[in-house]
Design a protein around this motif. Structure first.
Motif, PDB file in Angstrom:
ATOM      1  N   ASP A  58      -2.779   7.405   4.698  1.00  0.00           N
ATOM      2  CA  ASP A  58      -2.916   6.271   3.782  1.00  0.00           C
ATOM      3  C   ASP A  58      -3.426   6.777   2.435  1.00  0.00           C
ATOM      4  O   ASP A  58      -3.679   7.972   2.262  1.00  0.00           O
ATOM      5  CB  ASP A  58      -3.813   5.173   4.373  1.00  0.00           C
ATOM      6  N   ALA A  59      -3.576   5.884   1.472  1.00  0.00           N
ATOM      7  CA  ALA A  59      -3.987   6.279   0.117  1.00  0.00           C
ATOM      8  C   ALA A  59      -5.380   6.913   0.096  1.00  0.00           C
ATOM      9  O   ALA A  59      -5.687   7.695  -0.794  1.00  0.00           O
ATOM     10  CB  ALA A  59      -3.938   5.075  -0.815  1.00  0.00           C
ATOM     11  N   PHE A  80       1.655   8.443   2.505  1.00  0.00           N
ATOM     12  CA  PHE A  80       2.169   9.777   2.229  1.00  0.00           C
ATOM     13  C   PHE A  80       2.652  10.423   3.520  1.00  0.00           C
ATOM     14  O   PHE A  80       2.033  10.253   4.575  1.00  0.00           O
ATOM     15  CB  PHE A  80       1.072  10.619   1.576  1.00  0.00           C
ATOM     16  N   ARG A 123       0.837  -1.203   0.000  1.00  0.00           N
ATOM     17  CA  ARG A 123       0.000   0.000   0.000  1.00  0.00           C
ATOM     18  C   ARG A 123       0.873   1.255   0.000  1.00  0.00           C
ATOM     19  O   ARG A 123       1.990   1.236   0.490  1.00  0.00           O
ATOM     20  CB  ARG A 123      -0.905  -0.009   1.224  1.00  0.00           C
ATOM     21  N   ARG A 124       0.335   2.331  -0.529  1.00  0.00           N
ATOM     22  CA  ARG A 124       1.059   3.604  -0.607  1.00  0.00           C
ATOM     23  C   ARG A 124       0.656   4.494   0.571  1.00  0.00           C
ATOM     24  O   ARG A 124      -0.519   4.594   0.918  1.00  0.00           O
ATOM     25  CB  ARG A 124       0.753   4.304  -1.925  1.00  0.00           C
ATOM     26  N   THR A 164       5.539   2.577   8.619  1.00  0.00           N
ATOM     27  CA  THR A 164       5.547   4.014   8.331  1.00  0.00           C
ATOM     28  C   THR A 164       5.810   4.828   9.596  1.00  0.00           C
ATOM     29  O   THR A 164       6.340   5.931   9.499  1.00  0.00           O
ATOM     30  CB  THR A 164       4.221   4.469   7.697  1.00  0.00           C
ATOM     31  N   GLY A 190       4.127  12.099  -3.795  1.00  0.00           N
ATOM     32  CA  GLY A 190       4.362  10.756  -4.327  1.00  0.00           C
ATOM     33  C   GLY A 190       4.179   9.626  -3.349  1.00  0.00           C
ATOM     34  O   GLY A 190       3.754   8.536  -3.705  1.00  0.00           O
ATOM     35  N   GLY A 191       4.519   9.858  -2.099  1.00  0.00           N
ATOM     36  CA  GLY A 191       4.409   8.829  -1.088  1.00  0.00           C
ATOM     37  C   GLY A 191       5.424   7.716  -1.260  1.00  0.00           C
ATOM     38  O   GLY A 191       6.319   7.786  -2.100  1.00  0.00           O
ATOM     39  N   MET A 192       5.272   6.697  -0.428  1.00  0.00           N
ATOM     40  CA  MET A 192       6.129   5.510  -0.461  1.00  0.00           C
ATOM     41  C   MET A 192       5.262   4.285  -0.249  1.00  0.00           C
ATOM     42  O   MET A 192       4.200   4.362   0.371  1.00  0.00           O
ATOM     43  CB  MET A 192       7.185   5.577   0.639  1.00  0.00           C
ATOM     44  N   VAL A 193       5.741   3.167  -0.742  1.00  0.00           N
ATOM     45  CA  VAL A 193       4.989   1.915  -0.659  1.00  0.00           C
ATOM     46  C   VAL A 193       5.545   1.066   0.483  1.00  0.00           C
ATOM     47  O   VAL A 193       6.767   0.903   0.600  1.00  0.00           O
ATOM     48  CB  VAL A 193       5.068   1.151  -2.000  1.00  0.00           C
TER      49      VAL A 193
END
Length: 82
Positions: free
Chosen positions: A58-59, A5, A2-3, A29, A19-22
C-alpha cells in the motif's frame, strides 16, 4: 481511491514498482498480482525455478499480498501457508 505498488521479488533482489496503480478496493490488487505472476511464469522462463513473487504494497509501504511466480500445480506452500 488508493495507490498500490507491485514489486518483483526474485531470490533476495527486489525490483521496486516506482509508480504503482490506483484501486478502489485493496482486494482488487490480489487479482492483478495473480495475473502478473501467471504472465511472468509463461513469458519469463528464467523466473520459473526461482523464488519469484509479485509483492503488493500500500502507499504506506505495508505488504498486503504476495503472488508466487510458479505453476498452480507445483507443490509449494504459499507465503501465508508456510
Amino acid at each position: 481511491m488508493r495507490r498500490f505498488f507491485f514489486d518483483l521479488l526474485v531470490d533476495n533482489v527486489v525490483k521496486i514498482d516506482p509508480g504503482g496503480m490506483v484501486f478502489e478496493q485493496p482486494k482488487a490488487t490480489f487479482v492483478v498480482a495473480d495475473e502478473m505472476a501467471r504472465h511472468l511464469f509463461v513469458w519469463r522462463d528464467d523466473l520459473r525455478d526461482r523464488d519469484a513473487w509479485i509483492r503488493v504494497r500500500d502507499a504506506g509501504g505495508r505488504e498486503i499480498y504476495r503472488a508466487a511466480v510458479w505453476a498452480e500445480s507445483a507443490e509449494k506452500a504459499g507465503w501465508d501457508q508456510a
